[in-house]
Enzyme design. Sequence first.
Site, PDB file in Angstrom:
ATOM      1  N   TYR A  85      32.706  67.958   3.599  1.00 45.33           N
ATOM      2  CA  TYR A  85      32.687  66.514   3.850  1.00 45.33           C
ATOM      3  C   TYR A  85      31.322  66.003   4.291  1.00 45.33           C
ATOM      4  CZ  TYR A  85      37.782  66.720   3.743  1.00 45.33           C
ATOM      5  OH  TYR A  85      39.086  66.903   3.378  1.00 45.33           O
ATOM      6  N   LYS A  98      50.297  81.086  30.920  1.00 48.79           N
ATOM      7  CA  LYS A  98      50.477  79.687  30.503  1.00 48.79           C
ATOM      8  C   LYS A  98      49.746  79.442  29.179  1.00 48.79           C
ATOM      9  CE  LYS A  98      46.486  78.370  33.298  1.00 48.79           C
ATOM     10  NZ  LYS A  98      46.026  77.697  34.527  1.00 48.79           N
TER      11      LYS A  98
END
Length: 399
Positions: A281, A60
């Site tokens: 940033y 999955k």
Amino acid sequence: MVEPHPRDARARERDYPLALAESTAERNAWLEVDTGALGANVAYLRDTIGPHVELIGVVKANAYGHGAAGVGPALERLGVARLAVAWVSEGVALRRLGVRCPVLVLGHSYPSDAPAAVANDLTLTCHSAALGTAVSREAWAAGKTARVHIKVDTGLHRFGVDIDEAVGLAEHLRRFPGLDVEGLSTHMANADEEDDSFAERQDAVYREAVARLPWIRFRHVANSATALRRPALRYDGVRCGISLYGVAPPNTPAAGLRPILSLRARVARVLSVPDGEGVSYGHAWRAAGDRTVALVPVGYADGWRRALSGRCAVLIDGARYPGVGRIAMDQFLVDVTGAPRVREGDIVTLIGQDGERFVTAEEVARQAGTISWEILAGLQARLPRVFHRDGVVERIFDS
Ligand SMILES: *Cc1c(COP(=O)(O)O)cnc(C)c1O
């Protein structure tokens, strides 16, 4: 005349297979998946569980980020008899890749999923008469027999149905045309915790369900941790995800597992940062003294989580360097001061081995404050997946 560069690229990548270096020469970042190591993990798990227990390969979430398009068919080639996914759409994708073995859908499905499930021979986990009816109708119309499994909620209190409902549902569906109630499952709440005594209580409920539904022939309970720690809970099959990918769950001995994935990138820029200047940033990191930093073109959009800002470390040419400043969507920086040999194009290892050193998914998970499952399953489709066998490239999957 051009001066020969102080170091030869091939020599620096001495432990790095040439075929991988060549096929990634002009890539920013990529994942490598070693199918040789995957085969070793399958062999180790088979050896541990013995010949009478089926190994179900859980693929999955894009095979825990490794790439289901490569892992699914590879597991089938390795003789894994059954694969498991969470959703019908994941099962359909495996069929499109040519996977032929039984595929079990572990999670919730709707009656509207029945046509795709039957057309693709997927085994649904059935939690309601409405879903069973829809599957039965589709199967009967197609002249097929569709397998379904019933999941008993023995105490995890997530998906499944409680024991009385499970028994009632199974007996009800048993009489439906085109339906084969093949499996009875449950899932453990504390499989990898030091104190997993609750597993005893869950197993007692499960055993009662088995006793009341003795005609259901395929019983499965265990994920990786339970399969490795509790031989008595292996029943007829074990659903192994994280262990197949070579990562041992906490509190679980698994000396024979080898990680199969590496996350790598190439240095995109090397720059000097004068004393006191900030990088990335918010200038969350400032150079104390003149520093040299290298730009790694991987960011949180690739699954390299922002929570790793200022906490991670990477490997370049066998040495470890700390990540500095904020991780951005597509890139972050590492401090390589004092390592004059780090150059644009050098291979950066974010997860995996370089020379003698390793960065493991567990280590990255600890730094990010999460678990290795989330780090791996969070690796995004943008990263190309380079499947290789001990360094020999087999196939590259680009997004
Ligand atoms: C994901 C999943 C597994 C696999 O768990 P691992 O800990 O990765 O081995 C097993 N069973 C169910 C029901 C799951 O959802």
